[in-house]
Scaffold this active site. Structure first.
Site, PDB file in Angstrom:
ATOM      1  N   TRP A  52       0.804  -1.218   0.000  1.00 20.78           N
ATOM      2  CA  TRP A  52       0.000   0.000   0.000  1.00 20.78           C
ATOM      3  C   TRP A  52       0.843   1.277   0.000  1.00 20.78           C
ATOM      4  O   TRP A  52       0.288   2.372  -0.054  1.00 20.78           O
ATOM      5  CB  TRP A  52      -0.917   0.033   1.209  1.00 20.78           C
ATOM      6  CG  TRP A  52      -1.929  -1.063   1.265  1.00 20.78           C
ATOM      7  CD1 TRP A  52      -2.244  -1.955   0.267  1.00 20.78           C
ATOM      8  CD2 TRP A  52      -2.757  -1.385   2.368  1.00 20.78           C
ATOM      9  NE1 TRP A  52      -3.206  -2.811   0.694  1.00 20.78           N
ATOM     10  CE2 TRP A  52      -3.562  -2.490   1.992  1.00 20.78           C
ATOM     11  CE3 TRP A  52      -2.905  -0.876   3.639  1.00 20.78           C
ATOM     12  CZ2 TRP A  52      -4.481  -3.070   2.827  1.00 20.78           C
ATOM     13  CZ3 TRP A  52      -3.822  -1.457   4.487  1.00 20.78           C
ATOM     14  CH2 TRP A  52      -4.618  -2.540   4.083  1.00 20.78           C
ATOM     15  N   TYR A  53       2.158   1.154   0.102  1.00 23.90           N
ATOM     16  CA  TYR A  53       3.041   2.321   0.161  1.00 23.90           C
ATOM     17  C   TYR A  53       3.486   2.676  -1.246  1.00 23.90           C
ATOM     18  O   TYR A  53       3.431   1.844  -2.159  1.00 23.90           O
ATOM     19  CB  TYR A  53       4.243   1.994   1.050  1.00 23.90           C
ATOM     20  CG  TYR A  53       4.942   3.185   1.643  1.00 23.90           C
ATOM     21  CD1 TYR A  53       4.336   3.962   2.612  1.00 23.90           C
ATOM     22  CD2 TYR A  53       6.225   3.528   1.251  1.00 23.90           C
ATOM     23  CE1 TYR A  53       4.981   5.047   3.182  1.00 23.90           C
ATOM     24  CE2 TYR A  53       6.891   4.604   1.809  1.00 23.90           C
ATOM     25  CZ  TYR A  53       6.257   5.368   2.769  1.00 23.90           C
ATOM     26  OH  TYR A  53       6.899   6.447   3.326  1.00 23.90           O
ATOM     27  N   SER A  54       3.959   3.885  -1.451  1.00 26.27           N
ATOM     28  CA  SER A  54       4.385   4.305  -2.790  1.00 26.27           C
ATOM     29  C   SER A  54       5.657   3.607  -3.254  1.00 26.27           C
ATOM     30  O   SER A  54       5.947   3.558  -4.443  1.00 26.27           O
ATOM     31  CB  SER A  54       4.570   5.827  -2.827  1.00 26.27           C
ATOM     32  OG  SER A  54       5.541   6.221  -1.877  1.00 26.27           O
TER      33      SER A  54
END
Length: 78
Positions: A52-54
């Site tokens: 879910w992180y960039s």
């Protein structure tokens, strides 16, 4: 040396493994070797593990972006 390795994105309970890792070599120019004494698994690490992180590192990847430790060696600039 031990580390927490992300092997698959998704559920952290199944995608993170505590592993024995090879010792790194001597640091190169502009690098330092740090003995990490304390390193939390924080909220951003869980976001990375879930995907879910960039940032999406190539797997398998050692996870963790915080820590406290001691500088053991430093490389020289060429």
């Amino acid at each position: 040396m031990k580390g927490i390795v992300l092997t698959a994105y998704g559920e952290p309970a199944t995608g993170l493994e505590f592993r024995e890792l090879p010792e790194p070599g001597d640091p190169g120019a502009g690098q330092v070797m740090v003995a990490v004494d304390y390193a939390p698994v924080n909220f951003s690490d869980i976001l990375v593990a879930r995907g879910w992180y960039s940032v999406h590192p190539e797997l398998p990847s050692v996870i963790g972006n915080e820590g406290a430790g001691r500088v053991l060696a430093n490389g020289r600039y060429c």
